[in-house]
Design a protein around this motif. Sequence first.
Motif, PDB file in Angstrom:
ATOM      1  N   VAL A 299       0.832  -1.204   0.000  1.00  8.83           N
ATOM      2  CA  VAL A 299       0.000   0.000   0.000  1.00  8.83           C
ATOM      3  C   VAL A 299       0.863   1.249   0.000  1.00  8.83           C
ATOM      4  CG1 VAL A 299      -1.752   1.294   1.242  1.00  8.83           C
ATOM      5  CG2 VAL A 299      -1.859  -1.179   1.212  1.00  8.83           C
TER       6      VAL A 299
ATOM      7  N   ILE B 173       0.844   4.208  -2.735  1.00  4.80           N
ATOM      8  CA  ILE B 173       0.538   5.594  -2.356  1.00  4.80           C
ATOM      9  C   ILE B 173       1.695   6.499  -2.758  1.00  4.80           C
ATOM     10  CG2 ILE B 173       0.291   7.130  -0.361  1.00  4.80           C
ATOM     11  CD1 ILE B 173      -2.264   5.820  -0.642  1.00  4.80           C
TER      12      ILE B 173
ATOM     13  N   MET C 190       1.592   9.675  -5.180  1.00  7.30           N
ATOM     14  CA  MET C 190       1.992  11.028  -4.777  1.00  7.30           C
ATOM     15  C   MET C 190       2.863  11.665  -5.838  1.00  7.30           C
ATOM     16  SD  MET C 190       2.738  10.499  -0.726  1.00  7.30           S
ATOM     17  CE  MET C 190       3.419  12.094  -0.358  1.00  7.30           C
TER      18      MET C 190
ATOM     19  N   VAL D 254      -4.264  12.111  -4.695  1.00  3.96           N
ATOM     20  CA  VAL D 254      -3.431  10.945  -4.425  1.00  3.96           C
ATOM     21  C   VAL D 254      -4.239   9.684  -4.163  1.00  3.96           C
ATOM     22  CG1 VAL D 254      -1.702  10.000  -2.871  1.00  3.96           C
ATOM     23  CG2 VAL D 254      -1.602  12.386  -3.506  1.00  3.96           C
ATOM     24  N   VAL D 255      -5.210   9.767  -3.249  1.00  4.36           N
ATOM     25  CA  VAL D 255      -5.902   8.557  -2.814  1.00  4.36           C
ATOM     26  C   VAL D 255      -6.848   8.046  -3.902  1.00  4.36           C
ATOM     27  CG1 VAL D 255      -7.421   7.578  -1.068  1.00  4.36           C
ATOM     28  CG2 VAL D 255      -5.695   9.213  -0.416  1.00  4.36           C
TER      29      VAL D 255
ATOM     30  N   HIS E 133      -0.483  18.531   2.888  1.00  4.41           N
ATOM     31  CA  HIS E 133      -1.094  17.206   2.878  1.00  4.41           C
ATOM     32  C   HIS E 133      -2.234  17.123   3.873  1.00  4.41           C
ATOM     33  CE1 HIS E 133       2.180  16.200   0.270  1.00  4.41           C
ATOM     34  NE2 HIS E 133       3.047  16.590   1.181  1.00  4.41           N
TER      35      HIS E 133
ATOM     36  N   VAL F 222      -9.380  11.700  12.490  1.00  6.29           N
ATOM     37  CA  VAL F 222     -10.618  11.239  11.856  1.00  6.29           C
ATOM     38  C   VAL F 222     -11.738  12.069  12.484  1.00  6.29           C
ATOM     39  CG1 VAL F 222     -12.074   9.275  11.297  1.00  6.29           C
ATOM     40  CG2 VAL F 222      -9.633   8.936  11.707  1.00  6.29           C
TER      41      VAL F 222
ATOM     42  N   PHE G 218      -3.711  10.298  15.376  1.00  4.70           N
ATOM     43  CA  PHE G 218      -2.382   9.700  15.450  1.00  4.70           C
ATOM     44  C   PHE G 218      -1.378  10.822  15.233  1.00  4.70           C
ATOM     45  CE2 PHE G 218      -3.534   5.340  15.759  1.00  4.70           C
ATOM     46  CZ  PHE G 218      -4.715   5.203  15.055  1.00  4.70           C
TER      47      PHE G 218
ATOM     48  N   PRO H 165       3.757  12.597   5.350  1.00  4.20           N
ATOM     49  CA  PRO H 165       2.789  12.750   4.254  1.00  4.20           C
ATOM     50  C   PRO H 165       2.322  11.428   3.647  1.00  4.20           C
ATOM     51  CG  PRO H 165       4.468  14.403   4.035  1.00  4.20           C
ATOM     52  CD  PRO H 165       4.874  13.553   5.208  1.00  4.20           C
ATOM     53  N   GLU H 166       3.248  10.495   3.408  1.00  8.62           N
ATOM     54  CA  GLU H 166       2.842   9.231   2.798  1.00  8.62           C
ATOM     55  C   GLU H 166       1.859   8.501   3.698  1.00  8.62           C
ATOM     56  OE1 GLU H 166       5.969   6.602   0.926  1.00  8.62           O
ATOM     57  OE2 GLU H 166       5.041   5.223   2.366  1.00  8.62           O
TER      58      GLU H 166
ATOM     59  N   TYR I  17      -1.777  10.006   3.551  1.00  7.45           N
ATOM     60  CA  TYR I  17      -2.639   9.523   2.479  1.00  7.45           C
ATOM     61  C   TYR I  17      -3.024   8.058   2.705  1.00  7.45           C
ATOM     62  CZ  TYR I  17      -1.439  13.779  -0.062  1.00  7.45           C
ATOM     63  OH  TYR I  17      -1.273  15.091  -0.429  1.00  7.45           O
ATOM     64  N   THR I  18      -2.084   7.276   3.224  1.00  4.46           N
ATOM     65  CA  THR I  18      -2.370   5.870   3.506  1.00  4.46           C
ATOM     66  C   THR I  18      -3.501   5.745   4.518  1.00  4.46           C
ATOM     67  OG1 THR I  18      -0.044   5.346   3.125  1.00  4.46           O
ATOM     68  CG2 THR I  18      -1.353   3.685   4.258  1.00  4.46           C
ATOM     69  N   LEU I  19      -3.443   6.550   5.586  1.00  3.38           N
ATOM     70  CA  LEU I  19      -4.491   6.485   6.599  1.00  3.38           C
ATOM     71  C   LEU I  19      -5.822   6.980   6.049  1.00  3.38           C
ATOM     72  CD1 LEU I  19      -2.572   7.547   9.833  1.00  3.38           C
ATOM     73  CD2 LEU I  19      -3.454   5.295   9.238  1.00  3.38           C
ATOM     74  N   GLU I  20      -5.770   7.968   5.190  1.00  2.00           N
ATOM     75  CA  GLU I  20      -6.995   8.432   4.537  1.00  2.00           C
ATOM     76  C   GLU I  20      -7.608   7.289   3.719  1.00  2.00           C
ATOM     77  OE1 GLU I  20      -8.278  11.642   4.638  1.00  2.00           O
ATOM     78  OE2 GLU I  20      -9.508  11.822   2.837  1.00  2.00           O
ATOM     79  N   TYR I  21      -6.766   6.568   3.006  1.00  2.00           N
ATOM     80  CA  TYR I  21      -7.225   5.426   2.210  1.00  2.00           C
ATOM     81  C   TYR I  21      -7.821   4.342   3.112  1.00  2.00           C
ATOM     82  CZ  TYR I  21      -6.776   1.336  -0.927  1.00  2.00           C
ATOM     83  OH  TYR I  21      -6.995   0.205  -1.671  1.00  2.00           O
TER      84      TYR I  21
END
Lengths: 365, 407
Positions: free
Chosen positions: A298, A302, A306, A313-314, B110, B179, B311, B316-317, B320-324
């Motif tokens: 993942v 991601i 980016m 991005v998502v 971000h 969140v 958290f 930044p990475e 976006y991962t947590l948003e996903y």
Amino acid sequence: MRWRAGETDSRTDTTFLLFSGCVYGNECDVVASKCEHSSVLLKGLQSSMMSEGSSFMKGMILGGIFCLVMAFFETFNSGTHSEGREHLHHHLKPVSKDELQKLSESQMSDWTLQVRVYCLIMVTPKLLVHWATANDTWSKHCDKSVFYTSESSKALEAIDLQEQDEWARLRKAIKHAYENAGDLRWFFVARPTTYAIIENLKYLVLDKDPSQPFYIGHTEKSGELDYVEYDSGIVLSYEAMRRLIEIFKDEDRCPERGHALWKTPEEKQLATCLKYTGVFAENGEDAQGKGLFNKKSVSSLISDSMGQNPADVVEACCSDMAITFGGMSPSQIQVLMYGVYRLRPYGHDFHDSLTFLPPNDSDND
Amino acid sequence: IVTMKAGNSRCAFSLGFLVGSCTLYVFLRQVWFEKSFSWKLDGKSNPAPLGPEQTTPDLTWKVEGSALINLKHPHQPGEDSHIADELFEKVRILCWVMTGPSNLQSKARHVKATWSRHCNVVLFMSSEEDRSFPTVGLDTGEGRDQLYWKTIRAFHYALKNHGDEADWFLKTDDDTFVVVDNLRWVLSNYTAEQPIYFGKRFKPYAKQGYMSGGAGYVLSKEALRRFVEGFSTKVCTHTTSVEDLAMGQCLEKMGVVAGDSRDTLQRETFHPFIPEHHLTGKFSKTFWYWNYCFYPIVEGPQCCSDLAVSFHYVDPELMYTLEYYTYRLRPYGYRHRYQPPVPAVLPLASHTGKPTTEAQRLDERVNEKSVPTNTMNPRAEKVKTTGTSHKVTNAAQGRNITDRSTA
């Protein structure tokens, strides 16, 4: 007879373009004959030029029409031909939400029972950490999960196939799985370095009949062969398994041990054997065409997104209903378990048509 | 000459034929080639052009000076978010993000692209004003020693300029992931008139403890009023640059209660580290964290609530991962173990619905067939899913979970 430039001789129906001449008559004789010759010559030239010109034009037009006809004929042919090939390199999508809502409840519960998955996880002692992680996480969501190993390990349970060659091991595992399937009709083959969301796998194959041959995953092409990438997981229906077992008996077309000097990866050997039985690889993707089977992690996806789509991005990265990811470390997988099965925003519901319950014996989902 | 003439015309005809067919072939080739090329591009892994039913999430900001006002709560196509929408109206949150000029492009950007879109009002607080981002200029320096000054000024600014637009005021860093929907769930059982604030509770140095700055903390409007009043009456002053401790001490003096932000299973919602550390890390026994946490530390999966709020130390990475993970990636049809109780502030009508009766009928039908497989959890039979008994569901789940934890 005298002609003037531009006049037409009705007899010969030729038009003098250049100069006048005379044919008959004494005073004209010498000159005329000369003229005649030259004029006839010219006339011939002119007329042949004219007829040549018109025939050239006619030829060109006819050639164009001919070419058009050939082109249409060809595309029609290759159209159906490429249709045939497109059909082989299918893009397999889940059933649409509208269709799901039209179904009766009895059909829904039939499907829930039908769409149960037997997971074959191909491990080796070298991958012990990943083996343990798969054992502790996603494999619990399979209806039946069996670990097949090259040699046994004291730490974890598995079926020891005592086979070092990967292709031979895969064949044995498939045979074993088919014989012990019970009433399970869908099979998922993966290495423990792959992470799978079995519920989304079920969603993908929900409306597909397992008594038809299905061979699904992330497809790649090697020459003329379409095969499913091993690293992102392979899905096989009961019928595809049955045909595989049959063709395993054919030592010529689907040998257990190849005689070539180089080793073909087992994913391609699988594709070749299946092709002989008329089963072709299909690419699993969601309603928007995003791939559901990923061999990257993942964070890697991601990170790529980016770079390529910084504004979104998502959205551009990965599917909401993704089935597999690869190359993730055990602690990243624990985070993924939390992210998939637990972490969510309060107040957003999806009213899915089917319900899958959590497994009995785990605490990380 | 006649034969020559005929021969010539035949030649001409064939020549013409050739030229005509060649020209048209080349022409067609160009056209077909282009078409099949574009097919190839579409067929590849690039997603098909977004259809009308799924457009990119609405970035419906209204920029008002230095504030980003959210007009509409972001939605995913196909989801029913009416409960989240109702909470959006009832529990209004102003988020202010502590950042600085050098962090705007590397971090704050971000935040702006991800979780801050779920706040009612967003303010980016910096030492300098930046009209284009936009950020508020607090007229301070940058650096750790300026943190409390920035915090004091930021809260004053928020109350003065946006006091009427929100009920709760959240402070975070630019490497905090929040969140916001879950924050609304936590806050929904309280009112803006109560002098209370929430966050990751630490115990030392203050009687009722204080909230970790990095994990984010949120003040009710009354709490904010009292904070500002404390400064105007000199009850509170700039005592130390340790911002979170200083906040805690001032609020304690002004009679603001330090709330318990844990969920109904006593799991933490505000987290001072990244998910990986909480879920998998084993904190060494000498680590300061053990002595700081107000509530008992739980290691492993029960460290964190399903409805986690924040958290910290999120790059930044990971953002976006947590948003996903939070808003996008989901397991189809999965019935979550934790069924949170519906907040009292929502009308009863919003949680009696089709889904529960569908699930109930499905359970009944499936149990008729009585197939003992993984998908059918026999314990689920005990869970009655009627409209008014969400609490019953929760209790049943709660019982299940406590049973497991004692095993």
